[in-house]
Motif scaffolding. Sequence first.
Motif, PDB file in Angstrom:
ATOM      1  N   ARG B   1      18.656   4.425  73.234  1.00  0.00           N
ATOM      2  CA  ARG B   1      20.128   4.291  73.351  1.00  0.00           C
ATOM      3  C   ARG B   1      20.686   3.695  72.077  1.00  0.00           C
ATOM      4  N   LYS B   2      21.790   4.294  71.581  1.00  0.00           N
ATOM      5  CA  LYS B   2      22.413   3.762  70.381  1.00  0.00           C
ATOM      6  C   LYS B   2      23.046   2.417  70.675  1.00  0.00           C
ATOM      7  N   GLU B   3      23.101   1.591  69.655  1.00  0.00           N
ATOM      8  CA  GLU B   3      23.684   0.271  69.845  1.00  0.00           C
ATOM      9  C   GLU B   3      25.196   0.354  70.102  1.00  0.00           C
ATOM     10  N   VAL B   4      25.842   1.302  69.452  1.00  0.00           N
ATOM     11  CA  VAL B   4      27.272   1.502  69.645  1.00  0.00           C
ATOM     12  C   VAL B   4      27.492   2.992  69.904  1.00  0.00           C
ATOM     13  N   GLU B   5      28.107   3.313  71.010  1.00  0.00           N
ATOM     14  CA  GLU B   5      28.301   4.722  71.369  1.00  0.00           C
ATOM     15  C   GLU B   5      29.766   5.060  71.567  1.00  0.00           C
ATOM     16  N   GLN B   6      30.130   6.201  71.020  1.00  0.00           N
ATOM     17  CA  GLN B   6      31.491   6.688  71.161  1.00  0.00           C
ATOM     18  C   GLN B   6      31.467   8.171  71.506  1.00  0.00           C
ATOM     19  N   ASP B   7      32.475   8.621  72.205  1.00  0.00           N
ATOM     20  CA  ASP B   7      32.664  10.051  72.450  1.00  0.00           C
ATOM     21  C   ASP B   7      33.158  10.651  71.135  1.00  0.00           C
ATOM     22  N   PRO B   8      32.445  11.621  70.578  1.00  0.00           N
ATOM     23  CA  PRO B   8      32.852  12.136  69.268  1.00  0.00           C
ATOM     24  C   PRO B   8      34.158  12.919  69.281  1.00  0.00           C
ATOM     25  N   GLY B   9      34.564  13.391  70.492  1.00  0.00           N
ATOM     26  CA  GLY B   9      35.786  14.183  70.574  1.00  0.00           C
ATOM     27  C   GLY B   9      35.546  15.595  70.066  1.00  0.00           C
ATOM     28  N   PRO B  10      36.527  16.304  69.518  1.00  0.00           N
ATOM     29  CA  PRO B  10      37.842  15.748  69.197  1.00  0.00           C
ATOM     30  C   PRO B  10      38.769  15.647  70.413  1.00  0.00           C
ATOM     31  N   PHE B  11      39.660  14.689  70.322  1.00  0.00           N
ATOM     32  CA  PHE B  11      40.728  14.555  71.286  1.00  0.00           C
ATOM     33  C   PHE B  11      41.945  15.256  70.670  1.00  0.00           C
ATOM     34  N   ASN B  12      42.388  16.306  71.325  1.00  0.00           N
ATOM     35  CA  ASN B  12      43.565  17.048  70.858  1.00  0.00           C
ATOM     36  C   ASN B  12      44.757  16.661  71.711  1.00  0.00           C
ATOM     37  N   VAL B  13      45.752  16.035  71.112  1.00  0.00           N
ATOM     38  CA  VAL B  13      46.924  15.600  71.875  1.00  0.00           C
ATOM     39  C   VAL B  13      48.190  16.016  71.150  1.00  0.00           C
ATOM     40  N   PRO B  14      49.280  16.199  71.885  1.00  0.00           N
ATOM     41  CA  PRO B  14      50.561  16.513  71.227  1.00  0.00           C
ATOM     42  C   PRO B  14      51.222  15.241  70.738  1.00  0.00           C
ATOM     43  N   GLU B  15      52.104  15.400  69.812  1.00  0.00           N
ATOM     44  CA  GLU B  15      52.899  14.260  69.328  1.00  0.00           C
ATOM     45  C   GLU B  15      53.568  13.559  70.494  1.00  0.00           C
ATOM     46  N   GLY B  16      53.577  12.255  70.441  1.00  0.00           N
ATOM     47  CA  GLY B  16      54.234  11.487  71.497  1.00  0.00           C
ATOM     48  C   GLY B  16      53.328  11.115  72.657  1.00  0.00           C
ATOM     49  N   ALA B  17      52.151  11.697  72.692  1.00  0.00           N
ATOM     50  CA  ALA B  17      51.245  11.417  73.813  1.00  0.00           C
ATOM     51  C   ALA B  17      50.596  10.046  73.665  1.00  0.00           C
ATOM     52  N   THR B  18      50.074   9.580  74.768  1.00  0.00           N
ATOM     53  CA  THR B  18      49.266   8.364  74.763  1.00  0.00           C
ATOM     54  C   THR B  18      47.802   8.771  74.902  1.00  0.00           C
ATOM     55  N   VAL B  19      46.971   8.176  74.089  1.00  0.00           N
ATOM     56  CA  VAL B  19      45.555   8.531  74.120  1.00  0.00           C
ATOM     57  C   VAL B  19      44.718   7.264  74.064  1.00  0.00           C
ATOM     58  N   ALA B  20      43.584   7.310  74.760  1.00  0.00           N
ATOM     59  CA  ALA B  20      42.715   6.131  74.796  1.00  0.00           C
ATOM     60  C   ALA B  20      41.285   6.514  74.472  1.00  0.00           C
ATOM     61  N   PHE B  21      40.629   5.658  73.702  1.00  0.00           N
ATOM     62  CA  PHE B  21      39.221   5.845  73.379  1.00  0.00           C
ATOM     63  C   PHE B  21      38.439   4.657  73.925  1.00  0.00           C
ATOM     64  N   ASN B  22      37.241   4.953  74.368  1.00  0.00           N
ATOM     65  CA  ASN B  22      36.332   3.889  74.779  1.00  0.00           C
ATOM     66  C   ASN B  22      35.131   3.854  73.861  1.00  0.00           C
ATOM     67  N   CYS B  23      34.500   2.716  73.816  1.00  0.00           N
ATOM     68  CA  CYS B  23      33.297   2.541  73.023  1.00  0.00           C
ATOM     69  C   CYS B  23      32.405   1.576  73.787  1.00  0.00           C
ATOM     70  N   THR B  24      31.146   1.920  73.960  1.00  0.00           N
ATOM     71  CA  THR B  24      30.225   1.015  74.654  1.00  0.00           C
ATOM     72  C   THR B  24      29.220   0.448  73.661  1.00  0.00           C
ATOM     73  N   TYR B  25      28.799  -0.759  73.927  1.00  0.00           N
ATOM     74  CA  TYR B  25      27.809  -1.392  73.062  1.00  0.00           C
ATOM     75  C   TYR B  25      26.680  -1.943  73.919  1.00  0.00           C
ATOM     76  N   SER B  26      25.486  -1.967  73.353  1.00  0.00           N
ATOM     77  CA  SER B  26      24.313  -2.315  74.153  1.00  0.00           C
ATOM     78  C   SER B  26      23.904  -3.779  74.040  1.00  0.00           C
ATOM     79  N   ASN B  27      24.286  -4.435  72.969  1.00  0.00           N
ATOM     80  CA  ASN B  27      23.866  -5.815  72.751  1.00  0.00           C
ATOM     81  C   ASN B  27      24.862  -6.782  73.391  1.00  0.00           C
ATOM     82  N   SER B  28      24.450  -7.377  74.485  1.00  0.00           N
ATOM     83  CA  SER B  28      25.359  -8.256  75.235  1.00  0.00           C
ATOM     84  C   SER B  28      25.723  -9.513  74.457  1.00  0.00           C
TER      85      SER B  28
END
Lengths: 117, 110
Positions: B1-28
């Motif tokens: 498991r990677k120490e830091v993981e992100q969804d690579p996307g791409p996230f395609n959104v229109p102007e004005g939209a709200t978008v959220a990204f998450n990132c998980t980490y393994s080292n508590s």
Amino acid sequence: GAVVSQHPSRVICKSGTSVKIECRSLDFQATTMFWYRQFPKQSLMLMATSNEGSKATYEQGVEKDKFLINHASLTLSTLTVTSAHPEDSSFYICSARVAGGNNSPLHFGNGTRLTVT
Amino acid sequence: RKEVEQDPGPFNVPEGATVAFNCTYSNSASQSFFWYRQDCRKEPKLLMSVYSSGNEDGRFTAQLNRASQYISLLIRDSKLSDSATYLCVVYNTGFQKLVFGTGTRLLVSP
């Protein structure tokens, strides 16, 4: 504005030659600078930590004799890629902390895109 | 498991939209967290630090969930200029170095 300056921004060299990349801290002294490498679509990987006046600390798997680091002053660190090969082609970025402890954010130079033909 | 993981996307959104990204980490034991922005073929630039209580900077809001070991970045009212790759960065206390995720690519379209 930029706090870390890196030069050159782009270099193309032939296989077997050496390339030197300079990293300068602007308006602050950096006793420690960090050298990263980023391959396409991959994350930044720390190569080595450059320490002013002492030897650099290399990450596991990074050849110290191939990637020579010199940190001769408080504002300048250099990375020399010796006997470059095509697999060394990458984006090399230096960074430093303006202030704060080890867990403070880094500020990056503009990077050097190295292409070895 | 990677120490830091992100969804690579791409996230395609229109102007004005709200978008959220998450990132998980393994080292508590991780202590510090950051979001960086990286434009194509450019160096990463610090977007914001992430504080335990959550923090906001204009249209950007960062949150930290230590129990679930993730951080998030919320972008409101997306602009075309927000198109970039967003890097999640975690400070590894044991090795005393910053660890970078591979980034989440955002594309904001007109």
